[in-house]
Design a protein around this motif. Structure first.
Motif, short mmCIF file in Angstrom:
data_model
loop_
_atom_site.label_atom_id
_atom_site.label_comp_id
_atom_site.label_asym_id
_atom_site.label_seq_id
_atom_site.Cartn_x
_atom_site.Cartn_y
_atom_site.Cartn_z
N UNK A 155 36.67 44.64 52.89
CA UNK A 155 36.65 45.57 51.96
C UNK A 155 37.44 46.63 52.10
N UNK A 156 38.34 46.88 50.75
CA UNK A 156 39.17 48.11 50.68
C UNK A 156 38.43 49.17 49.89
N UNK A 157 38.05 48.67 48.75
CA UNK A 157 37.35 49.88 47.95
C UNK A 157 36.56 49.09 46.75
N UNK A 158 35.27 49.64 46.65
CA UNK A 158 34.48 49.01 45.55
C UNK A 158 34.55 50.06 44.51
N UNK A 159 34.12 49.62 43.31
CA UNK A 159 34.07 50.32 42.13
C UNK A 159 32.97 50.10 41.23
N UNK A 160 32.48 50.74 40.33
CA UNK A 160 31.55 50.60 39.58
C UNK A 160 31.98 50.12 38.11
N UNK A 161 31.77 48.69 37.95
CA UNK A 161 32.28 48.04 36.75
C UNK A 161 32.15 46.51 36.85
N UNK A 162 31.86 45.90 35.79
CA UNK A 162 31.71 44.50 35.85
C UNK A 162 31.76 44.00 34.54
N UNK A 163 31.84 42.48 34.60
CA UNK A 163 31.88 41.78 33.21
C UNK A 163 33.25 41.49 32.50
N UNK A 164 33.18 41.40 31.45
CA UNK A 164 34.37 41.08 30.52
C UNK A 164 35.34 42.37 30.33
N UNK A 165 34.77 43.61 30.75
CA UNK A 165 35.51 44.61 30.55
C UNK A 165 35.59 45.54 31.92
N UNK A 166 35.54 44.53 33.03
CA UNK A 166 35.43 45.33 34.33
C UNK A 166 36.79 44.98 34.93
N UNK A 167 36.93 45.05 36.25
CA UNK A 167 38.15 44.87 37.12
C UNK A 167 38.72 43.75 36.74
N UNK A 168 40.24 43.58 36.68
CA UNK A 168 40.87 42.35 36.29
C UNK A 168 41.90 42.16 37.31
N UNK A 169 43.41 42.52 36.82
CA UNK A 169 44.35 41.67 37.82
C UNK A 169 45.15 42.61 38.58
N UNK A 170 45.91 42.14 39.59
CA UNK A 170 46.75 42.79 40.47
C UNK A 170 48.09 42.24 40.50
N UNK A 171 48.99 43.28 40.69
CA UNK A 171 50.46 42.80 40.50
C UNK A 171 51.05 43.50 41.63
N UNK A 172 52.16 43.11 42.27
CA UNK A 172 53.21 43.81 43.38
C UNK A 172 53.93 44.77 42.58
N UNK A 173 54.01 46.01 43.25
CA UNK A 173 55.14 46.82 43.02
C UNK A 173 56.43 46.04 42.80
N UNK A 174 57.45 46.68 42.30
CA UNK A 174 58.86 46.06 42.20
C UNK A 174 59.49 46.32 43.65
N UNK A 175 59.19 47.33 44.27
CA UNK A 175 59.88 47.65 45.67
C UNK A 175 58.74 46.93 46.56
N UNK A 176 58.06 46.24 46.43
CA UNK A 176 57.17 45.38 47.44
C UNK A 176 56.35 46.37 48.45
N UNK A 177 56.28 47.69 47.78
CA UNK A 177 55.57 48.57 48.74
C UNK A 177 54.15 49.03 48.78
N UNK A 178 53.78 48.58 47.30
CA UNK A 178 52.40 48.90 46.98
C UNK A 178 51.87 47.78 46.02
N UNK A 179 50.82 47.98 45.39
CA UNK A 179 50.35 47.36 44.24
C UNK A 179 49.56 47.86 43.27
N UNK A 180 49.63 47.31 41.98
CA UNK A 180 49.17 47.79 40.63
C UNK A 180 47.85 47.17 40.40
N UNK A 181 46.80 47.74 39.70
CA UNK A 181 45.30 47.16 39.47
C UNK A 181 45.08 47.55 38.10
N UNK A 182 44.60 46.71 37.31
CA UNK A 182 44.22 47.10 35.87
C UNK A 182 42.81 47.06 35.89
#
Length: 868
Positions: free
Chosen positions: A148-175
């Protein structure tokens, strides 16, 4: 599917075919082919590789791939699966295995550096929503441990969605969607001074949707691979499901509309957003959504009409014709359409050429990935619908080679300037104030926005006196916006005085709107009263221009003048509302019928609205006037309230009529009590032509049956050849289905639209929903249980809230039956596990009557679709 369709999109979506440095006059393929009921450009082939629902593996909504040719997918409500495509007897075979770990429900998956990251969206007590990492702990090649890296308060159809790799490969972005709270320790590029920022009171959605959600809405964050350091990147989206970086390493997201708002001035179509550092895209609840032209939010780079945006995929790596490698693929779940957006630099941002790439009915697109073989792999499913994994490849005559797509030189100078300013979002420097202020007046909107964000990251004391200098008008407006958000009332008044000295009517249209919003925001953020002299100056400045300017300027002026109680606008505005009733051009943001008929969700609403279009401009005026207490004669009041009756004859989204009623209610609150009943009657007389859905309904003959799913399926199988369409339509009304659900645009709005339920659900699934409505409850229709300190429980859905009370709608059949929950007597709130739809509504029906009802529903209200 009907023929060849190329959707030409209006507003900011720009169609262009001019030659660019790397385009070689490329253009989309307009000739289409249809393969297995899916239409796509000629030369492309599509095949369905796998059906997880057939294997009881759920409905897949997310996908990623590793560096060994394996796919990882997740069921929306279940497990994560690892799969590999192989050949067996000359056929493609997908070998699938479930990860035997306590992890799943992932709407986002990312495989990187031998680790699988999952962004979980859960209302299951066994696992919380949040970011998780799945690792191979012993190096044997098998993912075997969940961290478990980090939990958030939110769920359902407007909750946590996708992850993508940053262009430099050194981090990631979440929506994250707008029902997910930003954790208190997540900060970063967005100044934390957001607010609702609406000058007049916001009217919340009468259905209760998102009424408790406040600014800043949906958001994007960046983190490291241990999930320790999170940085807030953007805010203000509604429900962006996916994000992607393009070839220029710029971030984009595909945001959703609120279909209940169709026909309203605050309605915002689905949109492609360029998600720059520190951006706010202006989502606010109810009527409070920012207009595209407000300078304190960024507009989209393309509007795509109606739909339910899901996946976003960059075309790099596809073995497709060059045109189709150089853009983003945008997935729409509702209308079964995948768009291709070709992006071309425009200043520091981009413009978009958007075409349909493929479409089908039903084709509930969820997510996709570029395969190692250069094909496009995508999923369908979600909400427990039939799910599939598809592959699209190109086998046409044109050469298909994978291009090396580097950042373009076109627009690079402007992008670099914006990025210089964006560095100051992370590392503020008071030494850079002259540089920042200079660019508050830049011709490029994104640069102006980034400049103001950079300024707002600095201590206010460093720049509070900048507005006193001899600045160009656009710089003064930018400073005024920042002062509104950070200064005190004295500073806001001084900023207003500075703006009052600008010859604003000589400005070009966009700068006029920026100027007006600057005044608006300063007034909105005032904590105390406005000095009379300043109020009179604003009136002197704006009143002569009212209704002598553009449509957008007039609507904004009406709002400010109503707020200031300028009584002279009553007669002017009523005359405008009565004489300027044209809706020409207002349909431009709505999609055409050839696409709307693909959607059971709200396609019919779009068609009905286009055939009976409300005047969005006049609705805006009516909202502003509802706040105005001065200047009303008896005849003016009568004309105004008659307008509401006329407006109730028009068509719009599911909450259109309720919103008109809500505006009327606000207006009545500002009317002397002894006149309220009379004025209400004027509205009702004008609205008397409304249809009564329950007129002439015949009650069931029975005898009734205590229906189970098995009995219902058996009755249908035995009697469907003798199904009576008209009786089925009558039973839809007699069983009160029509009170909550609409069919072909007729009916209630507190439950899902059912026009095309037959294209997605089987008889058994429909029976399950009728007999056991609490089995699966959609987020939008789920009630809450309000547990009071005295032990009582109030069950309903929130439709409004103030400091002391929560107004709750407690009837499934109408939003007008409400009660107030006092916060000082409230113990706790939890989601109800009981559907607002009562069980047993069909138990009065006999075998033939239940068969007629199911047949009518399967037909979508079209007698030609009755199965015999």
């Amino acid at each position: 599917m009907k023929g060849v369709t190329l959707l030409l999109l209006s507003f900011t979506c720009v169609l262009f075919y001019s030659c660019h440095l790397d385009s070689d006059n490329e253009s989309p393929i307009t000739e289409k082919v249809t393969i297995d009921a899916i239409t796509l450009p000629k030369g492309f082939v599509i095949s369905k590789l796998y059906e997880p629902t057939d294997k009881e593996q759920g409905s897949w909504v997310s996908i990623t791939k590793d560096d060994k040719g394996n796919f990882y997918t997740s069921d929306q409500y279940g497990s994560i699966y690892k799969s590999r495509l192989t050949k067996s007897e000359g056929k493609d075979v997908l070998e699938v295995q479930k990860l035997d770990l306590n992890i799943g429900l992932a709407q986002g998956l990312l495989y990187h550096n031998n680790e699988l990251f999952a962004l979980v969206n859960s209302n299951d007590e066994k696992i919380q929503s949040g970011l998780y990492k799945i690792i191979d702990s012993n190096g044997d090649g098998t993912l075997d441990r969940v961290k478990t890296l980090k939990t958030v308060n939110g769920n359902g159809e407007h909750g946590p969605h996708n992850i993508v790799l940053a262009p430099d490969g050194q981090s990631m972005y979440m929506v994250f969607g707008n029902h997910t709270d930003i954790p208190s320790d997540v900060r970063g590029r967005v100044p934390e001074v957001w607010d609702e920022d609406n000058l007049l009171p916001v009217i919340k959605d009468p259905s209760g949707h998102a009424n408790s959600r406040k600014a800043p809405g949906g958001w994007v964050a960046q983190t490291d691979f241990e999930g320790k350091d999170w940085t807030l990147i953007t805010v203000g989206t509604r429900n962006t499901y996916d994000i992607a970086f393009n070839r220029d390493n710029e971030l984009f997201g595909f945001d959703s509309d609120m279909e209940y708002d169709l026909g309203m001035p605050w309605y915002r179509p689905i949109r492609l957003n360029h998600m720059t550092s520190g951006a706010d895209f202006g989502w606010r609840t109810g009527t409070g959504k920012f207009r595209d032209y407000y300078p304190d939010n960024l507009s989209s780079i393309a509007h795509l009409g109606q739909g339910s945006p899901t996946g976003v995929l960059d075309g790099r790596g596809l073995k497709f014709p060059a045109y189709y490698q150089k853009g983003l693929y945008l997935f729409d779940w509702s209308y079964g359409t995948m768009y291709h957006a070709r992006l071309t630099p425009k200043g520091s941002s981009f413009e978009a050429e958007v075409t349909q790439f493929l479409s089908g009915v039903p084709l509930p697109l969820t997510n996709g990935v570029v395969g190692d073989d250069g094909a496009l792999y995508f999923l369908t499913g979600g909400r427990r619908l039939e799910s599939g994994l598809y592959r699209v490849a190109y086998e046409g005559e044109l050469p298909s080679e994978v291009l090396e797509l580097k950042e373009r030189s076109e627009g690079k100078k402007q992008r670099d300037l914006r990025k210089q300013l964006e560095v100051l979002h992370v590392s503020p420097s008071a030494d850079q104030i002259p540089f920042i202020v200079q660019h508050l007046g830049h011709t490029d909107r994104a640069i102006r926005f980034s400049s103001r964000v950079a300024l707002e990251h600095l201590d206010y004391a460093h720049w509070k006196d900048e507005i006193k200098k001899d600045n160009p008008s656009e710089v003064s407006v930018g400073l005024a916006l920042a002062i509104a958000r950070h200064g005190d009332d004295a500073a806001r008044v001084e900023a207003l005085k500075t703006l009052m000295g600008i010859e604003w009517q000589s400005l070009e249209e966009s700068k006029k709107l920026d100027f007006i919003r600057g005044v608006d925001l300063l007034l909105t953020r005032m904590d105390g009263s406005l000095p009379n002299a300043v109020q009179e100056k604003i009136k002197e400045l704006f009143l002569p221009a009212y209704l002598a300017s553009s449509e957008a300027v007039n609507m904004e002026l009406c709002k400010i003048l109503s707020y200031l109680q300028v009584e002279e606008i009553v007669a002017l505005t009523l005359h405008e509302m009565e004489t300027n009733t044209s809706t020409e051009g207002m349909e431009a943001m709505y999609i055409s019928g050839d696409i709307s008929n693909r959607s059971e969700q709200y396609g019919k609403d779009v068609e009905n609205m286009l055939a009976n279009m409300p005047n969005q401009r006049n609705i805006s005026y009516a909202m502003s006037l509802s706040y105005l207490q001065k200047g009303w004669s008896t005849s003016a009041r009568e004309r105004y309230f008659k307008w509401f009756g006329d407006a109730l004859q028009k068509a719009g989204g599911k909450q259109y009529l309720n919103f008109i009623r809500a505006i009327q209610k606000e207006a009545l609150a500002n009317v002397p009590e002894n006149e309220q009943e009379y004025l209400s009657e004027i509205t009702e007389i004008a609205a008397a032509r409304r249809a009564d859905y329950m007129e002439d309904v015949k009650q069931p003959e029975g005898p009734g049956v205590n229906w189970t799913v098995e009995l219902l399926m058996s009755a249908y199988e035995k009697n469907y050849k003798n199904a009576d369409f008209e009786n089925g339509k009558n039973m839809f009304k007699a069983s009160l289905c029509i009170s909550c659900h609409s069919m072909n645009g007729e009916g209630g709005s507190s439950g899902p639209e059912l026009t095309k339920i037959g294209s997605r659900f089987t008889v058994g699934a429909i029976g399950e929903a009728i007999v056991n409505p609490s089995g699966t409850i959609g987020d939008r229709y789920q009630y809450s249980d309000y547990h009071m300190k005295d032990g009582s429980v109030i069950t309903g859905i929130e439709i409004d809230e103030d400091d002391d009370t929560i107004e709750v709608s407690i009837s499934a059949f109408t939003s007008n039956v409400t009660t107030k929950v006092r916060k000082d007597r409230l113990e706790s709130v939890e989601l109800s596990k009981i559907s607002p739809m009562p069980a047993g509504l069909v138990n009065r029906l006999n075998e033939q009557e239940i068969t007629d009802l199911i047949a009518y529903m399967l037909s979508g209200g079209n007698r030609n679709n009755i199965k015999k």
